[in-house]
Design a protein around this motif. Structure first.
Motif, PDB file in Angstrom:
ATOM      1  N   ARG A  47     -18.925  80.803   9.713  1.00  0.00           N
ATOM      2  CA  ARG A  47     -19.532  80.172   9.818  1.00  0.00           C
ATOM      3  C   ARG A  47     -18.345  78.815  10.747  1.00  0.00           C
ATOM      4  O   ARG A  47     -17.192  78.356  10.363  1.00  0.00           O
ATOM      5  CB  ARG A  47     -20.024  79.208   9.013  1.00  0.00           C
ATOM      6  CG  ARG A  47     -20.985  78.350   8.690  1.00  0.00           C
ATOM      7  CD  ARG A  47     -21.724  78.071   7.970  1.00  0.00           C
ATOM      8  NE  ARG A  47     -20.760  76.109   7.027  1.00  0.00           N
ATOM      9  CZ  ARG A  47     -20.224  76.386   6.182  1.00  0.00           C
ATOM     10  NH1 ARG A  47     -20.849  76.991   4.900  1.00  0.00           N
ATOM     11  NH2 ARG A  47     -19.803  75.103   4.997  1.00  0.00           N
ATOM     12  N   ILE A  48     -19.078  77.805  11.182  1.00  0.00           N
ATOM     13  CA  ILE A  48     -18.202  76.912  12.479  1.00  0.00           C
ATOM     14  C   ILE A  48     -18.262  75.582  11.684  1.00  0.00           C
ATOM     15  O   ILE A  48     -20.329  75.373  12.208  1.00  0.00           O
ATOM     16  CB  ILE A  48     -17.987  77.059  14.041  1.00  0.00           C
ATOM     17  CG1 ILE A  48     -17.393  78.539  13.715  1.00  0.00           C
ATOM     18  CG2 ILE A  48     -17.279  76.445  14.662  1.00  0.00           C
ATOM     19  CD1 ILE A  48     -17.356  79.334  15.509  1.00  0.00           C
ATOM     20  N   ASP A  49     -17.871  75.029  11.219  1.00  0.00           N
ATOM     21  CA  ASP A  49     -18.056  73.921  10.700  1.00  0.00           C
ATOM     22  C   ASP A  49     -17.659  72.763  12.346  1.00  0.00           C
ATOM     23  O   ASP A  49     -16.349  72.397  12.147  1.00  0.00           O
ATOM     24  CB  ASP A  49     -17.940  73.136   9.622  1.00  0.00           C
ATOM     25  CG  ASP A  49     -18.543  73.148   8.807  1.00  0.00           C
ATOM     26  OD1 ASP A  49     -20.089  74.729   9.332  1.00  0.00           O
ATOM     27  OD2 ASP A  49     -18.604  73.035   7.311  1.00  0.00           O
ATOM     28  N   LEU A  50     -18.218  71.896  12.749  1.00  0.00           N
ATOM     29  CA  LEU A  50     -17.641  70.512  13.439  1.00  0.00           C
ATOM     30  C   LEU A  50     -17.407  69.633  13.070  1.00  0.00           C
ATOM     31  O   LEU A  50     -18.545  68.686  12.554  1.00  0.00           O
ATOM     32  CB  LEU A  50     -19.344  70.839  14.802  1.00  0.00           C
ATOM     33  CG  LEU A  50     -19.403  72.130  15.751  1.00  0.00           C
ATOM     34  CD1 LEU A  50     -19.579  71.427  17.113  1.00  0.00           C
ATOM     35  CD2 LEU A  50     -17.515  72.506  16.053  1.00  0.00           C
ATOM     36  N   ILE A  51     -15.733  69.040  13.530  1.00  0.00           N
ATOM     37  CA  ILE A  51     -16.324  67.936  12.045  1.00  0.00           C
ATOM     38  C   ILE A  51     -15.676  66.759  13.505  1.00  0.00           C
ATOM     39  O   ILE A  51     -16.659  65.285  13.228  1.00  0.00           O
ATOM     40  CB  ILE A  51     -14.344  68.016  11.488  1.00  0.00           C
ATOM     41  CG1 ILE A  51     -14.402  69.464  10.552  1.00  0.00           C
ATOM     42  CG2 ILE A  51     -13.943  66.746  11.451  1.00  0.00           C
ATOM     43  CD1 ILE A  51     -13.092  69.397  10.268  1.00  0.00           C
ATOM     44  N   GLU A  52     -15.531  67.253  14.854  1.00  0.00           N
ATOM     45  CA  GLU A  52     -15.498  65.901  15.828  1.00  0.00           C
ATOM     46  C   GLU A  52     -15.440  66.242  17.100  1.00  0.00           C
ATOM     47  O   GLU A  52     -14.730  67.540  17.246  1.00  0.00           O
ATOM     48  CB  GLU A  52     -14.171  64.865  15.495  1.00  0.00           C
ATOM     49  CG  GLU A  52     -13.944  63.734  16.147  1.00  0.00           C
ATOM     50  CD  GLU A  52     -12.595  62.879  16.176  1.00  0.00           C
ATOM     51  OE1 GLU A  52     -12.465  62.445  16.469  1.00  0.00           O
ATOM     52  OE2 GLU A  52     -11.943  63.431  14.773  1.00  0.00           O
ATOM     53  N   GLN A  53     -15.694  65.383  17.876  1.00  0.00           N
ATOM     54  CA  GLN A  53     -15.974  65.880  19.634  1.00  0.00           C
ATOM     55  C   GLN A  53     -15.483  64.925  19.918  1.00  0.00           C
ATOM     56  O   GLN A  53     -16.115  63.550  19.840  1.00  0.00           O
ATOM     57  CB  GLN A  53     -16.887  66.341  19.957  1.00  0.00           C
ATOM     58  CG  GLN A  53     -17.605  68.046  19.384  1.00  0.00           C
ATOM     59  CD  GLN A  53     -18.516  68.579  19.615  1.00  0.00           C
ATOM     60  OE1 GLN A  53     -19.037  69.172  20.395  1.00  0.00           O
ATOM     61  NE2 GLN A  53     -19.712  68.023  18.573  1.00  0.00           N
ATOM     62  N   GLN A  54     -14.502  64.980  21.132  1.00  0.00           N
ATOM     63  CA  GLN A  54     -14.103  64.031  21.868  1.00  0.00           C
ATOM     64  C   GLN A  54     -14.700  64.681  23.158  1.00  0.00           C
ATOM     65  O   GLN A  54     -13.383  65.264  24.053  1.00  0.00           O
ATOM     66  CB  GLN A  54     -12.533  62.888  21.749  1.00  0.00           C
ATOM     67  CG  GLN A  54     -12.672  62.465  20.347  1.00  0.00           C
ATOM     68  CD  GLN A  54     -11.690  62.158  20.118  1.00  0.00           C
ATOM     69  OE1 GLN A  54     -10.751  62.048  20.873  1.00  0.00           O
ATOM     70  NE2 GLN A  54     -11.018  61.591  18.952  1.00  0.00           N
ATOM     71  N   ARG A  55     -14.968  63.691  24.262  1.00  0.00           N
ATOM     72  CA  ARG A  55     -15.060  64.346  25.694  1.00  0.00           C
ATOM     73  C   ARG A  55     -14.326  63.188  27.082  1.00  0.00           C
ATOM     74  O   ARG A  55     -13.653  62.692  26.560  1.00  0.00           O
ATOM     75  CB  ARG A  55     -16.569  64.193  25.776  1.00  0.00           C
ATOM     76  CG  ARG A  55     -17.211  64.935  25.582  1.00  0.00           C
ATOM     77  CD  ARG A  55     -18.600  64.658  25.818  1.00  0.00           C
ATOM     78  NE  ARG A  55     -19.977  65.665  25.675  1.00  0.00           N
ATOM     79  CZ  ARG A  55     -19.807  67.062  25.796  1.00  0.00           C
ATOM     80  NH1 ARG A  55     -18.912  67.568  26.481  1.00  0.00           N
ATOM     81  NH2 ARG A  55     -20.956  67.635  24.991  1.00  0.00           N
ATOM     82  N   ARG A  56     -13.413  64.204  27.766  1.00  0.00           N
ATOM     83  CA  ARG A  56     -12.443  63.871  28.681  1.00  0.00           C
ATOM     84  C   ARG A  56     -11.479  62.738  28.624  1.00  0.00           C
ATOM     85  O   ARG A  56     -11.824  61.498  28.735  1.00  0.00           O
ATOM     86  CB  ARG A  56     -13.549  62.954  29.973  1.00  0.00           C
ATOM     87  CG  ARG A  56     -14.990  63.967  30.285  1.00  0.00           C
ATOM     88  CD  ARG A  56     -15.431  62.991  31.792  1.00  0.00           C
ATOM     89  NE  ARG A  56     -16.697  64.220  31.901  1.00  0.00           N
ATOM     90  CZ  ARG A  56     -16.095  65.046  32.882  1.00  0.00           C
ATOM     91  NH1 ARG A  56     -14.725  64.884  33.093  1.00  0.00           N
ATOM     92  NH2 ARG A  56     -16.792  66.279  32.436  1.00  0.00           N
ATOM     93  N   GLN A  57     -10.559  63.586  28.305  1.00  0.00           N
ATOM     94  CA  GLN A  57      -9.350  63.283  27.698  1.00  0.00           C
ATOM     95  C   GLN A  57      -8.303  63.618  27.772  1.00  0.00           C
ATOM     96  O   GLN A  57      -8.446  64.658  27.937  1.00  0.00           O
ATOM     97  CB  GLN A  57      -9.307  63.405  25.763  1.00  0.00           C
ATOM     98  CG  GLN A  57     -10.441  62.898  25.067  1.00  0.00           C
ATOM     99  CD  GLN A  57     -10.156  61.177  24.569  1.00  0.00           C
ATOM    100  OE1 GLN A  57      -9.349  60.841  24.879  1.00  0.00           O
ATOM    101  NE2 GLN A  57     -11.637  60.741  24.784  1.00  0.00           N
ATOM    102  N   PRO A  58      -6.889  62.459  27.641  1.00  0.00           N
ATOM    103  CA  PRO A  58      -5.845  63.871  28.562  1.00  0.00           C
ATOM    104  C   PRO A  58      -5.704  64.571  26.742  1.00  0.00           C
ATOM    105  O   PRO A  58      -6.098  64.312  26.483  1.00  0.00           O
ATOM    106  CB  PRO A  58      -5.048  62.812  28.946  1.00  0.00           C
ATOM    107  CG  PRO A  58      -5.202  61.353  27.882  1.00  0.00           C
ATOM    108  CD  PRO A  58      -6.887  61.837  27.754  1.00  0.00           C
TER     109      PRO A  58
END
Length: 260
Positions: free
Chosen positions: A102-113
């Motif tokens: 099972r994969i739990d997504l905790i945080e996502q951020q887009r277009r970062q260096p």
């Protein structure tokens, strides 16, 4: 008297570590009856509450169990680091296409260096999407991951695909041929408080830390990340031909200082 090695480590954690080592090495066989709390405390020169807490740690790890009126016993099949992991968990760790997790997504951020330590001397992509997630097998977490993937490649993934599949597998499916070389570094450190909470393991127990970057044929970092595995729920299965290991040591010990 405490030494520089155990300074700052609670006595019960030290005692639990000693017993854990003896069980893992077979010095205390499976099924053996352990000393009473009073006997253990006297043998190691600690308070009874310290001995009781040490047994509590090992019980939570599944290494020992208590029977009312009979005492404390080593589990019939105590956990052995790596060797005792079942085939499904081994696959969940090692197989990019593994489905039994099972994969739990905790945080996502887009277009970062990409962080400099993950980029190294290689070429960056224009931007990266960061995905922080936790991998869980049979209700127990075994890995915390902070992954950075080329934003243009991640845009090819079906919506929500990261909840069902590992990112390396998704890249291979939706950008075939893009991944060329894998570099990774492994080390071991004690679990700090955030890791012990995320991985549901005791504070200070061993955690394997892995840093990985995946390059394309042009030397761009397409995928890079940091992995933290519970020490009692990790094993890496590899098979490397001897002549490759002998004549191409860079495949096992990459030269991270070389440029693209």
């Amino acid at each position: 008297m405490k030494t520089a090695v155990d300074a700052g480590v609670a006595q019960y954690a030290q005692l639990a570590s000693v017993l854990r080592h003896q069980i893992a090495q077979g010095e205390i066989p499976a099924g053996s009856r352990l000393p009473t709390v009073a006997e253990l405390a006297e043998a190691h020169g600690v308070a009874r509450i310290t001995a009781r807490q040490a047994y509590g740690v090992l019980a939570r790890e599944g290494l020992v169990h208590s029977a009312r009126g009979r005492g404390t016993f080593v589990a019939d099949a105590p956990t052995q680091r790596g060797a005792g992991l079942d085939a499904h968990l081994r696959a969940a760790i090692n197989d990019p296409a593994a489905a039994e997790l099972r994969i739990d997504l905790i945080e996502q951020q887009r277009r970062q260096p990409l962080p400099a330590d993950l980029l190294g001397p290689f070429k960056p992509c224009a931007s990266y999407d960061m995905v922080k997630k936790r991998h869980i097998h049979q209700g127990e977490p075994f890995c915390l991951i902070e992954m950075h993937v080329d934003s243009s490649v991640r845009a090819l993934f079906p919506r929500g695909a990261e909840k069902r599949h590992k990112i390396a597998w998704l890249i291979n499916q939706h950008a075939p041929g893009r991944l060329h070389e894998v570099q990774q570094t492994l080390s071991v450190a004690p679990a700090d408080l955030p890791l012990s909470r995320a991985l549901d393991c005791p504070f200070g127990t061993p955690v394997l830390q892995m840093t990985r970057r995946v390059l394309d044929r042009q030397g761009q970092v397409v995928l890079a990340g940091r992995f933290w595995y519970r020490g009692d729920r990790f094993v890496m299965d590899q098979s490397i031909p001897f002549d490759v290991w002998l004549h191409h040591p860079g495949m096992v010990i990459p030269d991270y200082h070389r440029g693209p």
